[in-house]
Structures are given as C-alpha cells and as structure tokens.
Design a protein around this motif. Structure first.
Motif, mmCIF file in Angstrom:
data_model
loop_
_atom_site.group_PDB
_atom_site.id
_atom_site.type_symbol
_atom_site.label_atom_id
_atom_site.label_comp_id
_atom_site.label_asym_id
_atom_site.label_seq_id
_atom_site.Cartn_x
_atom_site.Cartn_y
_atom_site.Cartn_z
ATOM 1 N N UNK A 1 0.815 -1.218 0.077
ATOM 2 C CA UNK A 1 -0.007 0.168 0.074
ATOM 3 C C UNK A 1 0.967 1.171 -0.210
ATOM 4 N N UNK A 2 1.980 1.211 -0.150
ATOM 5 C CA UNK A 2 3.133 2.390 0.059
ATOM 6 C C UNK A 2 3.695 2.515 -1.315
ATOM 7 N N UNK A 3 5.004 3.193 -1.427
ATOM 8 C CA UNK A 3 5.553 3.602 -2.522
ATOM 9 C C UNK A 3 6.309 2.285 -3.147
ATOM 10 N N UNK A 4 5.961 1.888 -4.281
ATOM 11 C CA UNK A 4 6.531 0.656 -5.138
ATOM 12 C C UNK A 4 7.985 1.053 -5.490
ATOM 13 N N UNK A 5 9.039 0.644 -4.942
ATOM 14 C CA UNK A 5 10.439 0.943 -5.374
ATOM 15 C C UNK A 5 10.868 0.490 -6.814
ATOM 16 N N UNK B 1 -6.476 4.016 3.106
ATOM 17 C CA UNK B 1 -5.274 3.928 2.330
ATOM 18 C C UNK B 1 -4.422 2.483 2.566
ATOM 19 N N UNK B 2 -5.163 1.627 3.385
ATOM 20 C CA UNK B 2 -4.631 0.394 3.745
ATOM 21 C C UNK B 2 -5.530 -0.857 3.069
ATOM 22 N N UNK B 3 -4.902 -2.194 3.416
ATOM 23 C CA UNK B 3 -5.898 -3.197 3.013
ATOM 24 C C UNK B 3 -5.535 -3.459 1.434
ATOM 25 N N UNK B 4 -6.316 -2.536 0.500
ATOM 26 C CA UNK B 4 -6.286 -2.801 -0.949
ATOM 27 C C UNK B 4 -5.051 -2.302 -1.549
ATOM 28 N N UNK B 5 -4.524 -3.037 -2.338
ATOM 29 C CA UNK B 5 -2.903 -3.048 -2.786
ATOM 30 C C UNK B 5 -3.013 -1.497 -3.727
ATOM 31 N N UNK B 6 -2.015 -0.699 -3.533
ATOM 32 C CA UNK B 6 -2.281 0.806 -4.337
ATOM 33 C C UNK B 6 -1.740 0.223 -5.700
ATOM 34 N N UNK B 7 -0.881 -0.581 -6.032
ATOM 35 C CA UNK B 7 -0.693 -1.116 -7.655
ATOM 36 C C UNK B 7 -1.950 -1.569 -8.265
ATOM 37 N N UNK B 8 -2.790 -2.288 -7.689
ATOM 38 C CA UNK B 8 -3.954 -2.763 -8.119
ATOM 39 C C UNK B 8 -4.811 -1.656 -8.534
ATOM 40 N N UNK B 9 -5.123 -0.727 -7.475
ATOM 41 C CA UNK B 9 -6.008 0.136 -7.737
ATOM 42 C C UNK B 9 -5.407 1.153 -8.931
ATOM 43 N N UNK B 10 -4.283 1.642 -9.154
ATOM 44 C CA UNK B 10 -3.391 2.229 -9.957
ATOM 45 C C UNK B 10 -3.625 1.641 -11.421
#
Length: 708
Positions: free
Chosen positions: A250-254, A580-589
């Motif tokens: 859920x954070x920054x994908x390095x 902002x948690x639980x659901x993957x940020x990359x999937x939402x993007x």
C-alpha cells in the motif's frame, strides 16, 4: 475553381470575438491558478491547511482521497482544453481585420530573439522570460521543500539510528522527485499534435517541440538525481539489495520507480542531438518507452499523486488514439513527380472538407519502405487552390527518403504504393497579411514551407482579390538541379492571375560557378492506381472539428470518472474504507489506468465512427482521379534545367556565391517586415542574429524548424 468565402456580419463577428476573448481569459486564469498552486504546494499553509480542508470536503466513497487531486489538478486543465476547443472553433468564424494585428504588433518586441547560439537554440524574449520564471519556480519549490523537510531531521535520524547526512540525503532525494513532477506535469502538452491548449498561448505543436525537450531534460535530471540519492543512501545503510526490489502493498513501489527511471534514462540518452540525428531509428523506437515510464511511474507514486501530472498525459493519449485511428486507413496516393534533384512530390486525393493552413506538417508511413516508421513532411499544396489534392515534397536526404526516390526512379512499372498519413497539423491561423513585406530565407529543402505560404498568397491575391505583402524569397542551393524545386511554387491547376503577386526571387547556387545542365535527369511523372478500399485523405477530428475534440475530451473524462467511482464505491471502498490500507495501491493504479485508456478509446472510436458517414459522403464527391491524370500531375509539362518562364521573370540567379543576408535584410524598407528562415541550423541562426542585432527595428523574425 471559384471558391466563395462567407463572412459573418460585423455584429455577429464582434460577438464571436468577445466570446473568444472571454474563453481565452478564463483559460489563462486557470493556467495562472495552477502555477500559483505549484508555488504554494511546498509550503506549510498548503500541506497543513489547504489540502486538509479540500480532502475533508472531497473525500467520498466514490473517489476516495484521489478525489482531491482530480478536483484541484485534473479537472481545471482538462476544462481549459475544452475551452480551447471552443476558442478555436469560434476562430474559424471570425473575419481577419487589422485590430488583431495591432494587438500583436504591440507585443512584437517580446518575440525578438535574445539568444541565438547555444544549447537552447533560438530563444525569444518572452520564451526566456517564461524559462527564467519556470526555473525560479523549480528552485523555489525545491528550497522550500528542503527547508521544511530538514526541520527536526536530527530527531528523525536519531530515531532511525542513521547518520544525519544519510537521512538528509534521503529527504533531499524525495524533494528532488517532488520538484521534477512539476516539469513532468507540462511535459506532454507540447507533443499533442492536435492540441487545443497550445493555440491559447499562440503556440503550435511543431513549434513547441523545443519546450518538450527542455522539460524532458529538466525532469530527467531531477528524477535521476532522485534515484541516485536513494541508491547512495541504501548503500550507506547496506540495504541496497533489499530495498531496490521492494514493492510495498500500500505504499511506494520502489521497483516501479526503478523500472520507470531505467526507461526514462534510455529515452533521455537516445534523444541527445548526436544520437537523434545520426541514429534516428534508435531515437524513434526507444521513445516509445514513454509507455513503460508513465505506467511504472504511476505504480511508483500511486494514482492519487499521479493525478497531479496526469492531465497533460491524458490529452496526449486522446490525441494519440485519434492519430492511431486515422493512420489505420490507407489513403489514395494518386501521383508522384520525381525532380532531377532527387526530390519527390507525392500527391494524395483528399475530400473538400479537409482544410489546413500554410506550413502544415503531415506524417507519412509507406509500409513498402518501413511498416513502423512515420516521417513528417511539409504540406506544399493549398487547400483553397487545390481542393481535391494534398501534396508533400520529400528531399532525398535521409535513408528513408533515399529509399523512396530509388524505388520510384528505378521502376517505371510501379502503379501502386500503399500509404497512410497522420495530419495535417499546423497553426490554426496565420498573419502574413499583417506585414508590408515578407522576406523568406531558405537553404536546400527548407524552401518547402515557403511554397505553401506563396500558394496561400496566390489564392489571396488572385481569388479573394486582397492586397498581399511584397515577397522576397532568398533561396540557397548546392547544385543547379536543386533549382527545379522552385518550379513547385506554382500549383498545377487552372490558370491564375498572378498580376497582384509581388514576388522577387534571389536564387543562389553555392556549389557551382556556372549553370550545369548536361547531367540533369529528366522529369519522371508516375500515375498510381489506388485500390477501391483506399480512401481520400479526410479531416481528422480536432484540427478540422474542434467541437468533436471537446466532446471526446469531456465525454471520455466523464466515462472515466463514473467507471472509477463505481469501482471505488462497490469494490475498493468495502475493503479499505478510504484508509489507504488493505487494498493494494498498485492494483488500484492498474484499474485506474485501464479505465482511463478504455474511456478514451470508447469516446474517440465512437466519434470517429459517427463522422465516418460524413467522410464517406465527401469521398464520393471526389472526382475519379485515375481518369484524369492531368488534374494531379501534368505529364506533358516538362521541367527545364531552370524554373518555368513564369517565375524566371521575377528571379535572379547567382552562381558560386552565398547571399549577403545582412545587406539584403537591412536594405528592406517598411515599418513591418516579416522575416522567416527555414533550413540548416547555421542559416537560421545567422538570420536570427541579424534580426536581433538592433541595426533595424522593423523585423518580425520567425524560425521554422521541424525537430520531431
């Protein structure tokens, strides 16, 4: 041909101008507001007060936290693009009068060149002013970010157990990326060929490529510094191997940032002039890595933050989809003329509804030479004089153009050539009539933009019966055979009254001291037989139908918002509840990018299909070109070793010398002299230096360079 020009009444014309002025004013206010927002973003006022209040009011179960960036950044710029479409649509309905020219003349000094040589090329006063202000914005943003970020950093370093310089380096690296995002926000605006935003500021896409280059250098410098700052920090902490492969849920994908940076570096390196000019194919193919760069940039920062820099990319995607749809059609290539100077004139049939202005550019793809390469060429025909014909001139300078000339000249039995086009693209309007005299300086194939300008003035003087400025054409060629390019100035059409055209040509042959005619190749005229499935070139949505472009931008964005809102409300929100948690940020993007692309594709495809019926109707009105070759290429008309008698009378030939441009320009009389230069870089810089030297105050200089 006897075209009629319908003009609105003075009262309606005044109302249209008022609406245009109001539309442009609103767009400029939006632009200034966005710049002011970027000034405030690094401050504590924005971070702790403004954005907090906006998030509280815009946070919803449909858009979540990304609703704030959509509202603040995406919506205003896209709304400005729609207003730009309205502005350009109304511009087609107005009369040309002297009031607009007078307004432009008051600011003409701002367009004078102040920098001629150097890495920036030819830079005008107003361009330098905006560049300095933009650099000041970047410096202000970085310094303010850094000042606020360093407050209390000693305690943060102690808490993490890091050395102070390591923590400071990480903070500085993050601020470099935040500053680079400002340049990224504007990076894609100049490369949208059918842009409705650039004309609001008096710009064109082909003339704004240098801004894209500047912004690209700035953004990649900052992003590269950002990446290496973190690499040094990880090495100092002995965590490089672990953190560089990190992809937080859920954070920054390095990893996403690393992939985006690598793709950006490849594009950046291949775009330097030494590589771009000598290995154009390398530059062309590697630049398609922008897809990887933007996709993984979004994965790296998340969709909420990406919306800050997304509007320019969104408009670029709309333009790119429309260009893709146009390029899928094979156009009717009906004729070709091969000049002795290894130059080819290609003529396509077109529908009467396709209108374009002088100095327009058209991209051409010939699968028999390369299925992937698209090359830009200047359109030399005039849409008013030649309503069923679209022509470009191609000089055999590069590998692609040489292959074309060799293929056409070596095969007399060639009767079909598959072709696709994108465009034409050009300035929405021109102001040649606002000058007392036009001085056009060209070198080699740089004469092609001036052919379209002279044909426009021929139409103005012979058909519209409007007085045109005096024309001085100064052209330099290497060989006598190159003089045959001057024959293209006059269109092959019905006889025209050229008595109102005041044209003087000074032609210089620099590589020969006397005329050489014995090795001239004869003119070759080829007549092709297009297939029944080939279509005449027709108007592309945007440059020829601004209201349709406005409809595509607005409807696609509405579709995107509705689909994204439903996805967030009924799928993502039940999982993370906007925390902002639980659901993957990359999937939402990924979902957001997919919905954005589908929305644009749906809106653009629907509009193209809706207009296809009108294009088909116009195509049926096009005459049967195959039955009358003379309509396109008069095979009985011979090119002599020198240009036709009709232009010889107004031409002076000079062998074995170069034009004394300084003397010729300073001898021009008049209060308002337009000076245009097209051709080699050295020639354009020489003319710019003369016009900006202060020896004369009546020059209005414009450099024509097509660095696609």
């Amino acid at each position: 041909m006897d075209p009629t020009v319908q003009k609105p009444s003075p009262s309606s014309d005044g109302a249209i101008r008022a609406v245009r002025a109001a539309t442009r004013l609103v767009s400029l206010i939006i632009f200034v507001g966005i710049l002011f927002l970027f000034v405030m973003v690094p401050t504590k006022t924005y971070k702790k007060k403004w954005i907090v209040e906006v998030i509280e009011k815009s946070d919803s179960t449909y858009f979540g936290r990304q609703g704030s960036t959509i509202l603040i950044y995406a919506f205003p710029l896209l709304f400005s693009a729609v207003l730009g479409c309205l502005y350009l649509h109304l511009g087609k309905k107005t009369n040309d009068n002297k009031s607009k020219r007078q307004k432009e003349d008051r600011l003409w000094v701002l367009n004078r060149s102040v920098i001629v040589k150097g890495p920036l090329g030819i830079v005008s006063t107003i361009e330098l002013m905006f560049l300095v202000m933009f650099i000041a914005l970047l410096v202000w943003s970085f310094c303010t970010y850094l000042h606020n970020g360093f407050q209390g950093i000693e305690a943060k370093a102690a808490k993490k157990g890091e050395k102070l310089w390591v923590t400071k380096l990480g903070a500085a690296g993050e601020r470099l990326a935040l500053t680079g995002n400002i340049a990224l926000t504007f990076l894609f605006f100049p490369v949208a060929r059918g842009s409705s935003v650039l004309p609001l500021f008096g710009l064109t896409s082909e003339g704004s490529i240098k801004y894209h280059i500047w912004l690209g250098h700035i953004s990649m410098t900052l992003f590269t510094a950002h990446g290496f700052s973190y690499i040094i920090r990880w090495i100092a902490k002995d965590t490089l191997s672990n953190q560089i492969l990190e992809w937080e849920r859920t954070g920054v994908a390095i990893v996403g940032g690393v992939i985006a940076l690598v793709g950006g570096l490849v594009m950046w390196v291949s775009s330097f002039p030494r590589i771009r000019r000598k290995k154009f194919e390398v530059f062309y193919y590697t630049h398609h890595l922008y897809i990887i760069f933007m996709l993984f940039f979004i994965f790296h920062v998340g969709m909420t933050y990406a919306f800050i820099s997304l509007p320019g990319f969104y408009l670029f995607l709309v333009d790119r989809v429309l260009r893709f749809l146009q390029s899928q059609r094979n156009v009717r290539l009906v004729a070709a003329r091969l000049l002795p100077c290894e130059t080819v004139e290609l003529s396509f049939s077109k529908t009467p509804g396709l209108q374009y202005s002088p100095m327009s550019i058209m991209f051409i793809n010939l699968p028999s030479i390369s299925k992937l390469q698209w090359h830009p060429f200047t359109v030399t025909s005039n849409s008013d004089l030649e309503q069923d014909k679209l022509s470009v001139v191609i000089k055999g300078d590069g590998n692609w153009s040489k292959k074309l000339y060799q293929m056409l000249s070596s095969s007399s039995s060639l009767d079909y050539l598959e072709a696709s086009i994108e465009g034409p693209y050009g300035p929405p309007s021109t102001n040649f009539l606002g000058h007392e005299k036009l001085v056009m300086v060209s070198g080699g194939s740089g004469i092609t933009p001036f052919i379209s300008i002279i044909r426009e003035l021929i139409f103005t003087s012979s058909v519209l019966k409007i007085k045109t400025p005096k024309i001085l054409l100064i052209s330099s060629f290497k060989n006598s055979s190159d003089l045959t390019m001057l024959d293209l100035i006059l269109p092959i059409s019905s006889p025209l009254d050229l008595s109102g055209l005041q044209l003087q040509i000074e032609a210089y042959v620099t590589g020969e001291i006397e005329p050489v005619t014995k090795n001239f190749k004869p003119l070759q005229a080829l007549w092709f037989k297009p297939k029944a499935t080939d279509e005449p070139a027709s108007a592309i949505l945007g440059p020829n139908s601004w209201l349709w472009l406005a409809a595509i931008i607005s409807s696609s964005f509405v579709i995107f918002l509705v689909s994204m809102g439903l996805l967030t409300r009924y799928y993502i929100y039940p999982i993370n509840h906007n925390t902002g948690g639980n659901y993957p940020s990359s999937a939402q993007s990924a979902f957001s990018v997919l919905l954005m692309c589908l929305s644009i594709a749906m809106a653009a495809s629907g509009a193209v299909l809706w207009n296809k019926k009108q294009n088909t109707k116009e195509a049926r009105q096009v005459q049967n070109m195959e039955s009358s070759p003379s309509a396109f290429c008069n095979v009985d008309r011979e090119l002599e070793s020198l240009p036709l008698q009709s232009i010889v009378e107004s031409m002076k030939l000079h062998y074995g010398q170069r034009p004394d441009l300084k003397r010729m320009l300073l001898e021009c009389n008049g209060k308002n002299i337009g000076v245009l230069a097209s051709g080699p870089k050295k020639l354009r810089h020489e003319v710019a230096t003369i016009c900006s030297s202060g020896l004369a105050n009546n020059f209005h200089f414009q450099s024509i360079s097509f660095n696609w």
